[in-house]
Enzyme design. Structure first.
Site, PDB file in Angstrom:
ATOM      1  N   HIS A  24      53.950  33.799  75.610  1.00 11.48           N
ATOM      2  CA  HIS A  24      52.622  33.834  76.222  1.00 11.48           C
ATOM      3  C   HIS A  24      52.040  32.443  76.200  1.00 11.48           C
ATOM      4  CE1 HIS A  24      52.462  34.891  71.950  1.00 11.48           C
ATOM      5  NE2 HIS A  24      51.327  34.194  71.904  1.00 11.48           N
ATOM      6  N   LEU A  25      51.356  32.122  77.285  1.00 10.85           N
ATOM      7  CA  LEU A  25      50.637  30.856  77.407  1.00 10.85           C
ATOM      8  C   LEU A  25      49.174  31.097  77.050  1.00 10.85           C
ATOM      9  CD1 LEU A  25      50.255  27.914  78.491  1.00 10.85           C
ATOM     10  CD2 LEU A  25      49.953  28.925  80.770  1.00 10.85           C
ATOM     11  N   ASN A  78      52.682  28.630  71.200  1.00 13.09           N
ATOM     12  CA  ASN A  78      53.162  28.600  69.827  1.00 13.09           C
ATOM     13  C   ASN A  78      54.625  29.051  69.865  1.00 13.09           C
ATOM     14  OD1 ASN A  78      50.677  27.851  68.617  1.00 13.09           O
ATOM     15  ND2 ASN A  78      49.960  29.963  68.739  1.00 13.09           N
ATOM     16  N   ASP A 134      42.279  37.284  75.239  1.00 15.87           N
ATOM     17  CA  ASP A 134      42.766  37.426  73.862  1.00 15.87           C
ATOM     18  C   ASP A 134      41.809  38.315  73.066  1.00 15.87           C
ATOM     19  OD1 ASP A 134      44.858  35.520  72.014  1.00 15.87           O
ATOM     20  OD2 ASP A 134      43.320  36.653  70.948  1.00 15.87           O
ATOM     21  N   ILE A 135      42.383  39.186  72.244  1.00 20.29           N
ATOM     22  CA  ILE A 135      41.583  40.138  71.465  1.00 20.29           C
ATOM     23  C   ILE A 135      40.774  39.429  70.373  1.00 20.29           C
ATOM     24  CG2 ILE A 135      43.239  40.718  69.621  1.00 20.29           C
ATOM     25  CD1 ILE A 135      42.656  43.698  70.274  1.00 20.29           C
TER      26      ILE A 135
HETATM   27  P1  5GP Z   1      50.545  33.647  68.933  1.00 22.24           P
HETATM   28  O1  5GP Z   1      50.084  33.176  67.580  1.00 22.24           O
HETATM   29  O2  5GP Z   1      51.714  34.600  68.868  1.00 22.24           O
HETATM   30  O3  5GP Z   1      50.770  32.482  69.875  1.00 22.24           O
HETATM   31  O4  5GP Z   1      49.306  34.387  69.554  1.00 22.24           O
HETATM   32  C1  5GP Z   1      49.208  35.758  69.705  1.00 22.24           C
HETATM   33  C2  5GP Z   1      47.834  36.023  70.253  1.00 22.24           C
HETATM   34  O5  5GP Z   1      47.795  37.358  70.723  1.00 22.24           O
HETATM   35  C3  5GP Z   1      46.709  35.872  69.229  1.00 22.24           C
HETATM   36  O6  5GP Z   1      45.755  34.936  69.712  1.00 22.24           O
HETATM   37  C4  5GP Z   1      46.123  37.282  69.120  1.00 22.24           C
HETATM   38  O7  5GP Z   1      44.724  37.281  68.946  1.00 22.24           O
HETATM   39  C5  5GP Z   1      46.552  37.916  70.427  1.00 22.24           C
HETATM   40  N1  5GP Z   1      46.772  39.354  70.348  1.00 22.24           N
HETATM   41  C6  5GP Z   1      47.500  40.021  69.417  1.00 22.24           C
HETATM   42  N2  5GP Z   1      47.491  41.344  69.661  1.00 22.24           N
HETATM   43  C7  5GP Z   1      46.747  41.512  70.778  1.00 22.24           C
HETATM   44  C8  5GP Z   1      46.383  42.681  71.526  1.00 22.24           C
HETATM   45  O8  5GP Z   1      46.722  43.818  71.213  1.00 22.24           O
HETATM   46  N3  5GP Z   1      45.602  42.457  72.621  1.00 22.24           N
HETATM   47  C9  5GP Z   1      45.184  41.206  72.997  1.00 22.24           C
HETATM   48  N4  5GP Z   1      44.427  41.128  74.086  1.00 22.24           N
HETATM   49  N5  5GP Z   1      45.532  40.111  72.327  1.00 22.24           N
HETATM   50  C10 5GP Z   1      46.290  40.253  71.224  1.00 22.24           C
END
Ligand code: 5GP
Ligand code: ZN
Length: 112
Positions: A98-99, A85, A30-31
């Site tokens: 995504h998990l 989520n 995760d970024i």
């Molecule tokens: P969500 O809230 O949709 O479950 O989580 C999305 C996740 O994706 C977040 O934890 C966010 O930090 C991560 N994320 C968003 N954009 C990117 C990206 O461009 N690269 C990576 N590696 N993670 C990302």
């Protein structure tokens, strides 16, 4: 999906710290990590959210969970959280399922 950020990562159009790939899924860090280890297991197939999965996706979801635990152990974790989520009200920001796998240090999503 043209504009989906995770489809772009799957295709390699934008960079990621990807450390696993097979025919069905990729895994990358995760970024914006919420724990010492925080990675995502992402299907290559674009599915908007866990509210949209179909009967035919059962094996894919099982594979995501299986790979989540396998990769968690390979990352040296002894325990971890696995989280989806679901939709805006469930905290989803990226609308391609995504998990989340989180382990070590702070592992509360509320704190990151
Ligand atoms: P969500 O809230 O949709 O479950 O989580 C999305 C996740 O994706 C977040 O934890 C966010 O930090 C991560 N994320 C968003 N954009 C990117 C990206 O461009 N690269 C990576 N590696 N993670 C990302
Ligand atoms: Zn997508």
């Amino acid at each position: 999906m043209q504009d989906c950020i995770f489809c772009k990562i799957v295709r390699g159009d934008i960079p990621s710290k990807k450390f696993y790939e097979d025919e069905q899924v990729v895994a990358f860090h995760d970024i914006n990590p919420c724990a010492k280890t925080h990675f995502l297991v992402v299907p290559k197939k674009h599915i908007r959210s866990m509210a949209d999965i179909e009967e035919s996706d059962r094996d894919l979801i099982g594979h995501m969970m299986f790979m989540g635990q396998k990769l968690a152990k390979e990352q040296g974790l002894k325990g971890w959280k696995m989280l989806f989520n679901v939709e805006k009200e469930g905290g989803q920001v990226v609308f391609h399922i995504h998990l989340h796998v989180l382990g070590g240090g702070v592992i509360s999503l509320d704190e990151c």
